[in-house]
Design an enzyme around this catalytic site. Sequence first.
Site, PDB file in Angstrom:
ATOM      1  CG  HIS A  82      -1.864  -1.223   1.227  1.00  0.00           C
ATOM      2  ND1 HIS A  82      -1.720  -2.178   1.872  1.00  0.00           N
ATOM      3  CD2 HIS A  82      -3.102  -0.726   0.865  1.00  0.00           C
ATOM      4  CE1 HIS A  82      -2.999  -2.978   1.899  1.00  0.00           C
ATOM      5  NE2 HIS A  82      -3.630  -2.089   1.198  1.00  0.00           N
ATOM      6  CG  ASP A 106      -4.221  -4.105  -4.938  1.00  0.00           C
ATOM      7  OD1 ASP A 106      -5.818  -4.189  -4.256  1.00  0.00           O
ATOM      8  OD2 ASP A 106      -3.590  -4.920  -4.001  1.00  0.00           O
TER       9      ASP A 106
END
Length: 426
Positions: free
Chosen positions: A280, A353
């Site tokens: 992330h 993603d």
Amino acid sequence: MSRVIGWCLGLLLVAAGANIHDPYLMAVRGWSGPVIAAAGLCGLLIVLRRGVRQRVAMLALWAAVPLAVLGAEGVFQARKAAVLSAPEAVASELGRHFMVGYERVEEVEGLAARGLIGGIFVSRRNLAGRTAEELRDEIRRLQDIRRRAGLPPLRVAADQEGGIVSKLSPWLPNRPAPSALAGMPPDERRAAARALGRDHGRDLRSLGVTINFAPVLDLRTDRAPDPLDFNSLIARRAIASDPAVVGDVAAAYADGLAETGVQPTVKHFPGLGRVGTDTHHFRAAIGDSRETLESTDWRPFRQVLAGNPQALLMVGHVILSAVDPDRPASHSHRVVDGVIRRDWGYDGLVVTDDLVMTPVYQYGLCRAVEEALNAGVDLLLLAFDGAQYYRAMACATDAARRGELHPTALAASRERLGRNSADALP
């Protein structure tokens, strides 16, 4: 000392002002711009009153603070205006590829009506202070908008893995993750996984959700936890370390989801189990050979995809060094078109993603959008900060205008999206 503090504070505010639309400032976006601009004006007045030495340079610095805010806001509004005024043909061709998160339904109503997006992502922020019934009615209203516009239904996705990633709970029942079933005898765990998939599917369908970003197929490893891993937490989400067990549980769970009309999504290819870094926020690479990965990490992916024609494949932002050392798998032509499409023969939907993650967003969002579409990715996800859609869509329209999006790749993706649309599935 006061001059040093003034310079440091001024530079910090200029940087913050220029980045008021950065995802990391999302939590304060509503008021950060006015506050930073006001702080800049206050600093400017203080410099004028005190007659600081080298006043011209200091004045320029503090004057740059509100200008940085205005510049950042101007760029954002220009991109938004350009996207909203895009020709209908461009909107319909490129909009179908984007799936966005949002906070207020007004943010996506117009986009849905014009075909500027193909799907939405919902999470607990869409339920804060509300009931599940209200979200269900909101999704139904968006689908009515699409129907009246003569457009395909929106794909509605959620992250309801079970366990620690249950982003629609407690509004939906808190259920275990498939990993909780791994230790059961084979027949029992398959039956339990299928039942869990059905339960998750019924929960999601009650809201109008059509895609679940589950199950997780990354393998569990014994690596010591990274103290900076705040979001990935794969060791806590992975089903097991044995590829056979992972494939067994995941396939049954995916079948259970599909029985209810909810499409499963296997993630995060090429496998985050070997990555100790939180993707992330940080770039990461898998250095293992393709032969090693094919015999271990990739076995569950191939098993579920071969057995469940409704399943999507989510590609993560890790670099697969053995195939393409220069870019994350999520927008690598060698990975998506080469490994997944050509070598595996997979012709289902591929979704990225979240493109708002740092390994993509801070290293070139436009490059990632263009390369992903040309590689054969079907859905580009902007979940955490849906406002970044305008930047990503502007990147896509600019690339199309320059002739840098491949018509063959877009046509193939259009066919896949049509074949796998919500109204075409059983």
